[in-house]
Enzyme design. Structure first.
Site, PDB file in Angstrom:
ATOM      1  N   ALA A 111      -5.206  11.311   7.097  1.00 54.36           N
ATOM      2  CA  ALA A 111      -3.860  11.254   6.540  1.00 54.36           C
ATOM      3  C   ALA A 111      -2.766  11.518   7.582  1.00 54.36           C
ATOM      4  O   ALA A 111      -1.775  10.775   7.632  1.00 54.36           O
ATOM      5  CB  ALA A 111      -3.752  12.241   5.368  1.00 54.36           C
TER       6      ALA A 111
ATOM      7  N   VAL B 104      -2.206  -7.835  -3.915  1.00 48.40           N
ATOM      8  CA  VAL B 104      -1.935  -8.802  -2.851  1.00 48.40           C
ATOM      9  C   VAL B 104      -3.240  -9.499  -2.496  1.00 48.40           C
ATOM     10  O   VAL B 104      -4.276  -8.858  -2.350  1.00 48.40           O
ATOM     11  CB  VAL B 104      -1.342  -8.092  -1.615  1.00 48.40           C
ATOM     12  CG1 VAL B 104      -1.263  -9.045  -0.422  1.00 48.40           C
ATOM     13  CG2 VAL B 104       0.032  -7.535  -1.953  1.00 48.40           C
TER      14      VAL B 104
ATOM     15  N   GLY C 286      -0.205   4.406   0.132  1.00 49.70           N
ATOM     16  CA  GLY C 286      -0.952   5.577   0.587  1.00 49.70           C
ATOM     17  C   GLY C 286      -0.073   6.407   1.518  1.00 49.70           C
ATOM     18  O   GLY C 286       1.157   6.279   1.518  1.00 49.70           O
ATOM     19  N   PHE C 287      -0.707   7.244   2.320  1.00 51.86           N
ATOM     20  CA  PHE C 287       0.069   8.119   3.203  1.00 51.86           C
ATOM     21  C   PHE C 287       0.955   7.325   4.166  1.00 51.86           C
ATOM     22  O   PHE C 287       2.117   7.657   4.376  1.00 51.86           O
ATOM     23  CB  PHE C 287      -0.868   9.032   3.991  1.00 51.86           C
ATOM     24  CG  PHE C 287      -1.528  10.084   3.150  1.00 51.86           C
ATOM     25  CD1 PHE C 287      -0.793  11.172   2.687  1.00 51.86           C
ATOM     26  CD2 PHE C 287      -2.866  10.002   2.816  1.00 51.86           C
ATOM     27  CE1 PHE C 287      -1.369  12.144   1.907  1.00 51.86           C
ATOM     28  CE2 PHE C 287      -3.464  10.979   2.032  1.00 51.86           C
ATOM     29  CZ  PHE C 287      -2.715  12.048   1.578  1.00 51.86           C
TER      30      PHE C 287
ATOM     31  N   GLY D 145       0.824  -1.202   0.000  1.00 53.65           N
ATOM     32  CA  GLY D 145       0.000   0.000   0.000  1.00 53.65           C
ATOM     33  C   GLY D 145       0.861   1.255   0.000  1.00 53.65           C
ATOM     34  O   GLY D 145       1.657   1.471   0.911  1.00 53.65           O
TER      35      GLY D 145
ATOM     36  N   GLU E 282     -18.071  18.444   2.342  1.00 53.19           N
ATOM     37  CA  GLU E 282     -17.366  19.051   1.215  1.00 53.19           C
ATOM     38  C   GLU E 282     -18.088  18.792  -0.105  1.00 53.19           C
ATOM     39  O   GLU E 282     -18.218  19.694  -0.943  1.00 53.19           O
ATOM     40  CB  GLU E 282     -15.918  18.530   1.177  1.00 53.19           C
ATOM     41  CG  GLU E 282     -15.090  19.121   2.316  1.00 53.19           C
ATOM     42  CD  GLU E 282     -13.783  18.403   2.593  1.00 53.19           C
ATOM     43  OE1 GLU E 282     -12.906  19.008   3.220  1.00 53.19           O
ATOM     44  OE2 GLU E 282     -13.632  17.232   2.192  1.00 53.19           O
TER      45      GLU E 282
END
Lengths: 427, 427
Positions: free
Chosen positions: A319, A82, A16-17, A14, A174
């Site tokens: 995040a 995976v 990501g952050f 992964g 948002e």
């Protein structure tokens, strides 16, 4: 790449952050790293809703993982899926049958939206986690106005112009605010048969307030800012049905052709891969040092880990939390390789909460200071540009936002399909 | 919109360069206009290859048609698919069963790529006409490097790293040059198992030279510029087979997993709709004033019309020709509405030919001056930025190009799929 010269192999699943931060903070450590992702890009998820609402282009919030790590000769980037982990054999299992051995494993596989036992709602209420999700939602929003323009039946036209967002967290708020602005600022004057300003944007939240991570006064501010934009905020009502006709909430049916799901996430199947204990959302219950019980060589971080603060509160799936965890485990791995054995527990530092409501208002809670309104909006914008990667995308996003702010025009209003068309047949 | 106040109804089908230019030049005329397109966006096709090769984002070369025409209260924009024309009843037939009456009809429906009787090649050799085509080709190019990185068999790896472009016109030349730069400038250092500089880029052209619209010396220059970038240029050899293994050309089989079709186009079915006579590529044989024989109220322009210069040469299927035709018929319509009856024949003015080869070289033929090389490249870039619509996209494209020029990094290297993924299942 010679196993003899750097024997310790860290596999990060992964990018990501969390996974990216762990990889970055292993720079210079005596390890070789393989980072695996089923996407070729790292995604800046906090701005994904802006792609869904035509404010930003897909490439403004996504970076090829290889490019981010191209100077790291100790890192191999693998595009692949995976499907499992063999903890006894210390191997990651790939969809194509390959098995990748590891010495240390970092699972940072994130989360997907979840429908809490109502997966049948997905076709009617898509969620927002990937670039494809965002372009799908963008297409649906824009097509709703197009279809309303050609609809002659007033009731059906009304349903086409009703947008329902389910979930009053930051993403829901948002989305609702930006769709309202799209209808009120960007699109008027472009249609001849409909007035886009008549569009209804309804935000449904089962809890008693929106943005529940903030203090009640800020939730109230967000609600009134949404209402100023024309959003109808429905609190304390749970959705009991989503279908092609609309939604049922609080026992009441609302005809709506565009529904967006921002209500719930479930962790990736990392817990299943490990046979580890998990919470209700599927997140792995990790040890204080973010390892899995009985497997000190396996770390789980980010949205797929259940971590609590020393006060017993859950660490939020945001995040900054994932990045802090990535940084923390990199430090742990480095300390271990130097022969240390002390287990340092992870401590979450809340750097603040930010959420934006349209292009004029935002709420910020830094703990020591809370801000609402226009100054908060500017801080929100600066913070997000700061956290983007690279000067190129910072300039590009700044230009896009400046344009929207000054002209109301959004640049990514494209209706695109997934597949190419068939060719013309020559005579 | 009151028919009484502006009785003459012009229906324009297709919002490409021709249809848009016609609509624009009818500003102030005593007409009401309906412009129909099956896409919501006008596409700047001359730069589409840059989306396919990761240099530009989709939204940088596409504009919502409604937005372009929002200040034109005499214009109604319709998103929909035209399936036929009823010339006797003066109606345009839509896919959804609607029939739209017209007084004057403008067919500017463009062209698609065509396989000259070999439609079965399309899955292996996609062409480039729409944004979806571009993101499909982008995905294939990027995935070829990803798959090569994980391929252990040297022969299969070689096929993964072989890129074949069929057709040596401007699109083929531009694609070949940019893919070579991607392999040589952008991607090296990002892969660990392959050297992307070993990628083969093969441009196959059945004719005796590339860029046949230019003089032979410029074709020769383009060929040598391509070869300097590492492209293998194969001239005078026709492709006789495309399949999953590769291509057969000049009797020889070349294993290649990525093939792009830039060889031929066929007009949209406008000729079939009208029952009008057409050339081999399906283009309507129009009268000198761009009307259809027997139907002075129907104009056909752009890539779907067969127009010849006074010298008997065919007018090329390029943006400036379509725009000139759009301008011309708008003038004709306005003159007629003023009571004029003279038939002004269309005359194509060749403003010049431009083609680029990578990020350092281009060829330009303005007639009175011919330029090759770096200065031509800068002129090519400035001309294309000038022809983009709006300051926003000019700034954005200029930033993208500046970035590529100075860093070699391309910002839109995203592998995206068409459809959203399935949601995670909560426990």
């Amino acid at each position: 790449m010679d196993p003899a010269s750097s024997p310790h192999h860290v596999v990060v699943v992964g990018a990501g952050f969390g996974g990216l931060e762990a990889t970055r903070n292993l720079t210079g450590a005596p390890v070789r790293i393989t980072i695996i992702d089923r996407r070729n890009h790292h995604l800046f998820q906090p701005l994904l809703y802006q792609v869904a609402t035509t404010s930003l282009a897909t490439s403004e919030i996504a970076w090829p993982i290889r490019q981010l790590l191209r100077n790291r000769e100790d890192v191999t980037t693998l595009l692949g899926t995976v499907t499992g982990v063999d903890p006894a054999g210390k191997r990651v299992l790939m969809e194509d049958g390959e098995a990748i051995p590891y010495d240390t494993l970092v699972l940072a596989t994130g989360a997907r939206h979840a429908y809490f036992g109502h997966d049948e709602w997905e076709p009617y209420a898509p969620g927002l986690k990937t670039l494809e999700d965002a372009t799908t939602i963008r297409r649906r929003i824009l097509m709703a106005f197009e279809k309303a323009e050609r609809e002659t039946d007033p009731e059906r036209r009304r349903a086409r112009l009703t947008f329902v967002i389910i979930g009053g967290g930051p993403t829901g708020v948002e989305l609702a605010g930006t769709i309202a602005e799209l209808a009120h600022d960007t699109l008027p004057r472009e249609f001849r048969n409909i007035d886009t300003r008549e569009a209804r944007v309804v935000l449904i939240e089962a809890g008693e307030r929106v943005l529940s991570a903030f203090v009640p006064a800020q939730s109230a501010y967000a609600k009134s800012a949404l209402e100023k934009l024309g959003v109808e905020v429905e609190l304390g009502r749970a959705v009991s049905e989503c279908n092609a006709q609309g939604v049922v909430y609080g026992g009441q049916h609302l005809p709506a052709k565009t529904i967006i799901w921002a209500a719930g996430v479930a962790a990736s199947p990392a817990a299943e891969w490990l046979g580890a204990s998990a919470d209700r959302a599927g997140r792995v219950m990790v040890e204080p040092d973010l390892t899995v019980a009985g497997h000190p060589e396996i770390f789980v971080i980010g949205d797929t880990a259940h971590v609590t603060t020393p006060e017993g509160k859950p660490v939020p799936g945001v995040a900054p939390a994932a990045k802090q965890q990535g940084w923390h485990i990199a430090a742990t791995i480095k300390a271990r390789l130097k022969g240390g054995s002390s287990v340092r527990p992870f401590r979450y530092k809340n750097d603040g909460n930010l959420a934006t409501i349209g292009k004029r208002a935002a709420v910020i809670d830094f703990g020591w200071i809370k801000l609402n309104g226009r100054i908060a909006w500017w801080l929100w914008g600066l913070a997000h540009i700061y956290f983007l990667i690279g000067l190129r995308n910072r300039l590009s996003v700044a230009l896009s936002w400046l344009w929207i702010y000054t002209t109301g025009q959004r640049s990514a209003r494209l209706i695109t399909q997934g597949s190419a068309q068939t060719p013309a047949k020559p005579k």
